[in-house]
Design a protein around this motif. Structure first.
Motif, PDB file in Angstrom:
ATOM      1  N   UNK A  71      52.140  23.124  39.189  1.00 34.59           N
ATOM      2  CA  UNK A  71      53.253  23.028  38.262  1.00 34.59           C
ATOM      3  C   UNK A  71      52.845  23.056  36.809  1.00 34.59           C
ATOM      4  N   UNK A  72      51.533  23.076  36.530  1.00 33.45           N
ATOM      5  CA  UNK A  72      51.067  22.978  35.159  1.00 33.45           C
ATOM      6  C   UNK A  72      50.277  24.193  34.696  1.00 33.45           C
ATOM      7  N   UNK A  73      49.700  24.918  35.616  1.00 31.73           N
ATOM      8  CA  UNK A  73      48.872  26.070  35.278  1.00 31.73           C
ATOM      9  C   UNK A  73      49.367  27.257  36.097  1.00 31.73           C
ATOM     10  N   UNK A  74      49.477  28.421  35.470  1.00 32.83           N
ATOM     11  CA  UNK A  74      49.883  29.620  36.195  1.00 32.83           C
ATOM     12  C   UNK A  74      48.946  29.845  37.368  1.00 32.83           C
ATOM     13  N   UNK A  75      49.514  29.914  38.579  1.00 36.08           N
ATOM     14  CA  UNK A  75      48.695  29.968  39.778  1.00 36.08           C
ATOM     15  C   UNK A  75      49.290  30.980  40.757  1.00 36.08           C
ATOM     16  N   UNK A  76      48.475  31.510  41.660  1.00 34.86           N
ATOM     17  CA  UNK A  76      48.998  32.431  42.670  1.00 34.86           C
ATOM     18  C   UNK A  76      50.145  31.819  43.455  1.00 34.86           C
ATOM     19  N   UNK A  77      51.185  32.603  43.691  1.00 35.24           N
ATOM     20  CA  UNK A  77      52.379  32.091  44.338  1.00 35.24           C
ATOM     21  C   UNK A  77      52.205  31.689  45.782  1.00 35.24           C
ATOM     22  N   UNK A  78      51.168  32.182  46.446  1.00 36.48           N
ATOM     23  CA  UNK A  78      50.993  31.895  47.858  1.00 36.48           C
ATOM     24  C   UNK A  78      50.304  30.582  48.175  1.00 36.48           C
ATOM     25  N   UNK A  79      49.887  29.837  47.154  1.00 35.91           N
ATOM     26  CA  UNK A  79      49.127  28.619  47.409  1.00 35.91           C
ATOM     27  C   UNK A  79      49.923  27.538  48.151  1.00 35.91           C
ATOM     28  N   UNK A  80      51.199  27.297  47.845  1.00 31.01           N
ATOM     29  CA  UNK A  80      51.930  26.290  48.623  1.00 31.01           C
ATOM     30  C   UNK A  80      51.944  26.598  50.120  1.00 31.01           C
ATOM     31  N   UNK A  81      52.059  27.871  50.480  1.00 28.82           N
ATOM     32  CA  UNK A  81      52.017  28.243  51.885  1.00 28.82           C
ATOM     33  C   UNK A  81      50.663  27.981  52.514  1.00 28.82           C
ATOM     34  N   UNK A  82      49.597  28.221  51.761  1.00 23.69           N
ATOM     35  CA  UNK A  82      48.254  27.949  52.270  1.00 23.69           C
ATOM     36  C   UNK A  82      48.033  26.453  52.450  1.00 23.69           C
ATOM     37  N   UNK A  83      48.554  25.650  51.528  1.00 23.23           N
ATOM     38  CA  UNK A  83      48.438  24.193  51.654  1.00 23.23           C
ATOM     39  C   UNK A  83      49.138  23.729  52.925  1.00 23.23           C
ATOM     40  N   UNK A  84      50.340  24.270  53.170  1.00 16.52           N
ATOM     41  CA  UNK A  84      51.080  23.895  54.372  1.00 16.52           C
ATOM     42  C   UNK A  84      50.350  24.332  55.630  1.00 16.52           C
ATOM     43  N   UNK A  85      49.736  25.500  55.594  1.00 18.42           N
ATOM     44  CA  UNK A  85      49.015  25.989  56.766  1.00 18.42           C
ATOM     45  C   UNK A  85      47.777  25.158  57.048  1.00 18.42           C
ATOM     46  N   UNK A  86      47.076  24.750  55.993  1.00 18.38           N
ATOM     47  CA  UNK A  86      45.866  23.962  56.212  1.00 18.38           C
ATOM     48  C   UNK A  86      46.190  22.581  56.780  1.00 18.38           C
ATOM     49  N   UNK A  87      47.384  22.068  56.512  1.00 16.85           N
ATOM     50  CA  UNK A  87      47.757  20.756  57.033  1.00 16.85           C
ATOM     51  C   UNK A  87      47.711  20.713  58.548  1.00 16.85           C
TER      52      UNK A  87
END
Length: 261
Positions: A189-205
């Motif tokens: 939410x603070x630094x411009x980041x690749x849009x797919x990261x939230x999905x990767x976080x959910x997958x790693x869970x």
């Protein structure tokens, strides 16, 4: 420039369902602090993640003055109630030396909001942390990201890919704000980041060593290169000094806590 204390993530709960006080009590020498690091700190633990405990112990003076090499670093891995525990502690002198070597990893441990054990010495060391931050910490995060990217290319797993982007975003944020922020969901939410990261976080869970099967490697590589360039731009524009400013204060701290033990 803001205080470098890592702000406690608002969406992070205690990663442990167990009492860790006994772990601290079992240590042969006093601990100045013990915190949780690794994926729990970074905001993407898996159901089967181990618990990375990191801290600082205080060797007695006689061990430093005797004939044997002092045990400056202690490592232990074990299973506790079905959870794999990984504990690493350094003697205070070694830890402070690592701090002065522009090592962002030990600063993340020191400033982790997931505190298992603390002390007045821990609080004092945290207060001295701003004096070791330099623009050269960008090199630490760039190097760590490169290592994790090579691991991703070798294994194809989500974990090293997330570590790659987490390191780059932490480095960018540090260069811009003077704050050590290791929590990836907060950084999104603070630094411009690749849009797919939230999905990767959910997958790693779901699995600690899950494959990044849906990831476009060319796109991921391009995203990483963009963040490397942003990190370099942030380093060049950073207001952080070139050298640590807290060397004398940290030297006095190490001597005093040793003599007071």
């Amino acid at each position: 420039m803001t205080d470098p204390l890592t702000r406690p993530p608002t969406d992070t709960t205690d990663p442990l369902d167990m009492e860790l006080g006994p772990v601290v009590a079992e240590q042969p020498d006093p601990l100045l602090f013990a915190t949780v690091s690794g994926a729990h700190l970074y905001g993407f633990p898996s159901r089967d993640s181990d618990v990375d405990l990191r801290g600082v112990h205080l060797l007695p003076v006689e061990e430093l003055l005797g004939l044997h090499e002092p045990e400056e670093t202690r490592s232990r891995m074990w299973d506790r109630d079905g959870v794999e525990m990984d504990l690493v502690t350094h003697d205070v002198r070694k830890f402070v030396r690592l701090m002065l070597r522009r090592n962002g990893y030990v600063l993340e441990q020191l400033l982790s909001p997931l505190v298992v054990h603390t002390s007045e010495a821990h609080a004092e060391l945290v207060a001295l942390a701003p004096g070791v931050l330099t623009s050269h910490h960008a090199h630490h995060y760039r190097g760590f990201a490169n290592t994790q990217w090579r691991l991703f290319e070798k294994t194809g797993e989500i974990k090293p890919l997330l570590y790659t982007f987490r390191a780059l975003l932490t480095g960018i944020h540090l260069m811009r704000s003077g704050e050590v922020q290791a929590h990836l969901p907060t950084l999104l939410g603070e630094v411009a980041a690749p849009g797919g990261l939230p999905g990767l976080i959910a997958a790693k869970a779901e699995a600690e060593h899950g494959a990044a099967s849906g990831v476009d490697r060319r796109r991921a590589s391009a995203d990483a290169q963009v963040l490397h360039a942003v990190l370099e731009e942030a380093r060049l524009a950073s207001r952080l000094p070139d050298e640590p400013t807290a060397y004398e204060a940290l030297r006095d701290f190490v001597v005093r806590v040793r003599l007071e033990s």
